[in-house]
Scaffold this active site. Structure first.
Site, PDB file in Angstrom:
ATOM      1  N   ALA A 250       0.803  -1.234   0.000  1.00  8.75           N
ATOM      2  CA  ALA A 250       0.000   0.000   0.000  1.00  8.75           C
ATOM      3  C   ALA A 250       0.835   1.283   0.000  1.00  8.75           C
ATOM      4  O   ALA A 250       0.267   2.374   0.097  1.00  8.75           O
ATOM      5  CB  ALA A 250      -1.006   0.040   1.144  1.00  8.75           C
ATOM      6  N   ALA A 251       2.158   1.169  -0.160  1.00  8.53           N
ATOM      7  CA  ALA A 251       2.966   2.398  -0.281  1.00  8.53           C
ATOM      8  C   ALA A 251       2.494   3.197  -1.502  1.00  8.53           C
ATOM      9  O   ALA A 251       2.328   4.419  -1.435  1.00  8.53           O
ATOM     10  CB  ALA A 251       4.439   2.056  -0.417  1.00  8.53           C
ATOM     11  N   GLY A 252       2.275   2.486  -2.595  1.00  2.68           N
ATOM     12  CA  GLY A 252       1.814   3.160  -3.814  1.00  2.68           C
ATOM     13  C   GLY A 252       0.439   3.794  -3.598  1.00  2.68           C
ATOM     14  O   GLY A 252       0.173   4.911  -4.050  1.00  2.68           O
ATOM     15  N   ASP A 253      -0.442   3.094  -2.902  1.00  8.02           N
ATOM     16  CA  ASP A 253      -1.798   3.623  -2.638  1.00  8.02           C
ATOM     17  C   ASP A 253      -1.715   4.867  -1.766  1.00  8.02           C
ATOM     18  O   ASP A 253      -2.442   5.844  -1.971  1.00  8.02           O
ATOM     19  CB  ASP A 253      -2.656   2.566  -1.937  1.00  8.02           C
ATOM     20  CG  ASP A 253      -2.784   1.306  -2.777  1.00  8.02           C
ATOM     21  OD1 ASP A 253      -2.738   1.416  -4.022  1.00  8.02           O
ATOM     22  OD2 ASP A 253      -2.913   0.215  -2.194  1.00  8.02           O
TER      23      ASP A 253
HETATM   24  P1  ATP Z   1       2.957  -1.151  -3.594  1.00  6.37           P
HETATM   25  O1  ATP Z   1       2.481  -1.973  -4.761  1.00  6.37           O
HETATM   26  O2  ATP Z   1       3.946  -1.892  -2.691  1.00  6.37           O
HETATM   27  O3  ATP Z   1       1.873  -0.470  -2.847  1.00  6.37           O
HETATM   28  P2  ATP Z   1       4.070   0.550  -5.637  1.00  6.37           P
HETATM   29  O4  ATP Z   1       4.985  -0.377  -6.378  1.00  6.37           O
HETATM   30  O5  ATP Z   1       2.803   0.942  -6.271  1.00  6.37           O
HETATM   31  O6  ATP Z   1       3.839   0.046  -4.138  1.00  6.37           O
HETATM   32  P3  ATP Z   1       6.357   2.117  -4.981  1.00  6.37           P
HETATM   33  O7  ATP Z   1       7.011   2.730  -6.157  1.00  6.37           O
HETATM   34  O8  ATP Z   1       6.988   0.900  -4.375  1.00  6.37           O
HETATM   35  O9  ATP Z   1       4.831   1.894  -5.319  1.00  6.37           O
HETATM   36  O10 ATP Z   1       6.241   3.178  -3.791  1.00  6.37           O
HETATM   37  C1  ATP Z   1       5.467   4.357  -3.896  1.00  6.37           C
HETATM   38  C2  ATP Z   1       6.177   5.469  -3.155  1.00  6.37           C
HETATM   39  O11 ATP Z   1       6.300   5.118  -1.775  1.00  6.37           O
HETATM   40  C3  ATP Z   1       7.602   5.748  -3.626  1.00  6.37           C
HETATM   41  O12 ATP Z   1       7.616   6.636  -4.730  1.00  6.37           O
HETATM   42  C4  ATP Z   1       8.226   6.339  -2.368  1.00  6.37           C
HETATM   43  O13 ATP Z   1       7.895   7.712  -2.257  1.00  6.37           O
HETATM   44  C5  ATP Z   1       7.517   5.573  -1.245  1.00  6.37           C
HETATM   45  N1  ATP Z   1       8.308   4.401  -0.843  1.00  6.37           N
HETATM   46  C6  ATP Z   1       8.175   3.111  -1.241  1.00  6.37           C
HETATM   47  N2  ATP Z   1       9.085   2.306  -0.687  1.00  6.37           N
HETATM   48  C7  ATP Z   1       9.831   3.097   0.123  1.00  6.37           C
HETATM   49  C8  ATP Z   1      10.944   2.867   0.996  1.00  6.37           C
HETATM   50  N3  ATP Z   1      11.486   1.652   1.125  1.00  6.37           N
HETATM   51  N4  ATP Z   1      11.447   3.940   1.659  1.00  6.37           N
HETATM   52  C9  ATP Z   1      10.903   5.175   1.535  1.00  6.37           C
HETATM   53  N5  ATP Z   1       9.865   5.451   0.741  1.00  6.37           N
HETATM   54  C10 ATP Z   1       9.339   4.454   0.025  1.00  6.37           C
HETATM   55  O1  RIB Z   2      -1.716  -2.033  -3.207  1.00  4.37           O
HETATM   56  C1  RIB Z   2      -1.865  -2.948  -2.163  1.00  4.37           C
HETATM   57  C2  RIB Z   2      -3.155  -3.691  -2.328  1.00  4.37           C
HETATM   58  O2  RIB Z   2      -3.119  -4.463  -3.512  1.00  4.37           O
HETATM   59  C3  RIB Z   2      -3.438  -4.688  -1.223  1.00  4.37           C
HETATM   60  O3  RIB Z   2      -4.114  -4.108  -0.112  1.00  4.37           O
HETATM   61  C4  RIB Z   2      -4.196  -5.803  -1.924  1.00  4.37           C
HETATM   62  O4  RIB Z   2      -5.530  -5.906  -1.512  1.00  4.37           O
HETATM   63  C5  RIB Z   2      -4.075  -5.503  -3.428  1.00  4.37           C
HETATM   64  O5  RIB Z   2      -5.233  -5.010  -3.973  1.00  4.37           O
END
Ligand code: ATP
Ligand code: RIB
Length: 310
Positions: A250-253
């Site tokens: 959920a970092a991306g979310d």
């Molecule tokens: P996920 O699918 O795990 O929710 P994502 O792949 O859609 O994530 P990421 O690019 O991994 O998205 O992360 C989104 C943002 O979160 C990054 O641009 C950054 O700002 C922050 N972030 C992610 N991982 C880290 C980390 N290890 N340390 C600090 N910030 C992070």
């Molecule tokens: O982005 C993270 C989410 O992806 C999780 O909460 C999971 O439910 C999937 O949809």
């Protein structure tokens, strides 16, 4: 600030295990938890915790997970009246494994999420009144995404699209998008070539921008993000805030939700993205999807403390 989310609600069944098993392999030593998740619901909760009034449009099953998902959004004061309860399909479920570095692998059974219809979206958006932005991942049928984006543009609202899980999208959808937020893998898939270097990201960004979105922010995990639009030649780098990663789910979310809030508050795009990067950094320090999403005061405190350290 009113924001509409058209997206998924999943119950996340999470096993934390030092090493994620390979296909065919069984490993002991995991610890199990359930957390409310789903990209749409996560983005909705991220925005509500940062101060937005959010309407969630989605579909759950008539089961315990569906009830729990709605109750958890109710607790965040999100408008859940537009979440349809499907009589037969099960609520979406995500099977998640998280390793000791906080990296994950996720398998989703979309269930009721894929029974959300364009008619549901039309009804919900007509009832939503004025709203400033529409935020969407890609965990509901593509026609619901088109319908919502067209209606939002007609109503003068901004459209933020998080093309996750990755899929190739047509120009006529991308042209409706104000801010497209893919990660590195997603942008590679969308332009038909995996990215291997910074030069590849620049080339892929130019290709994608030519298909219509006004702005593009490519997220790069612990490497931060890069903002591209027609005023940037090389892209504007948005650094990540260094933290100890516990669980990146959920970092991306969190990034997308915080970005939408920042934009709706009138922040410039780079400054909204910096705010989003801080919110997302906090989220990776905690386990789970929705439980990891920070409140406004925490993000402000985090930015203040980190800025003092510089
Ligand atoms: P996920 O699918 O795990 O929710 P994502 O792949 O859609 O994530 P990421 O690019 O991994 O998205 O992360 C989104 C943002 O979160 C990054 O641009 C950054 O700002 C922050 N972030 C992610 N991982 C880290 C980390 N290890 N340390 C600090 N910030 C992070
Ligand atoms: O982005 C993270 C989410 O992806 C999780 O909460 C999971 O439910 C999937 O949809």
């Amino acid at each position: 600030m009113n924001i509409v989310v058209v997206g998924s609600l999943n119950m996340d069944l999470v096993v934390r295990i030092p090493i994620i098993p390979k296909p065919g392999e069984t490993r002991l030593g995991g610890v199990f938890n359930t957390f409310p998740g789903g990209k749409g619901a996560n983005q909705a909760v991220a925005m509500a915790r940062l101060g937005a009034h959010v309407t969630m449009v989605g579909c759950v099953g008539n089961d315990a997970f569906g009830q729990e998902m709605r109750a958890s959004l109710d607790r965040e004061r999100i408008d859940t009246s537009r979440i349809r309860v499907h009589p037969e399909e099960a609520t979406g479920v995500a099977l998640i494994q998280v390793d000791k570095q906080g990296q994950n692998s996720i398998a989703v059974a979309a269930g009721a999420n894929f029974h959300l219809t364009s008619a549901d979206v039309e009804k919900a958006m007509q009832a939503a009144g004025e709203f400033d932005a529409l935020v969407m991942p890609l965990e509901t049928p593509l026609d619901t995404i088109y319908t919502a984006a067209r209606m939002a543009v007609r109503r003068g609202a901004r459209v933020l699209l998080n093309p996750a899980p990755a899929q190739v999208l047509e120009k006529d959808l991308l042209q409706l998008v104000d801010v497209l937020v893919p990660n590195e893998y997603e942008i590679g898939l969308m332009v038909g070539a995996p990215l291997a270097s910074a030069g590849d990201i620049q080339a892929a960004a130019e290709k994608l921008l030519a298909m219509g979105p006004k702005n593009l922010i490519v997220t790069l995990g612990s490497q931060g993000a890069i903002l591209f639009n027609d005023q940037t030649s090389q892209g504007v780098s948005i650094p990540a805030w260094p933290v100890v990663s516990v669980d990146t789910t959920a970092a991306g979310d969190c990034f997308v939700g915080a970005l939408a809030v920042g934009i709706c508050e009138g922040k410039s795009l780079p400054s909204a993205a910096k705010f989003a990067s801080a919110a997302a950094a906090i989220s990776v320090t905690r386990p789970g999807a929705q439980p990891s999403l920070p409140r406004r005061e925490e993000v402000e405190q985090f930015v203040k403390e980190r800025s003092l350290l510089k």
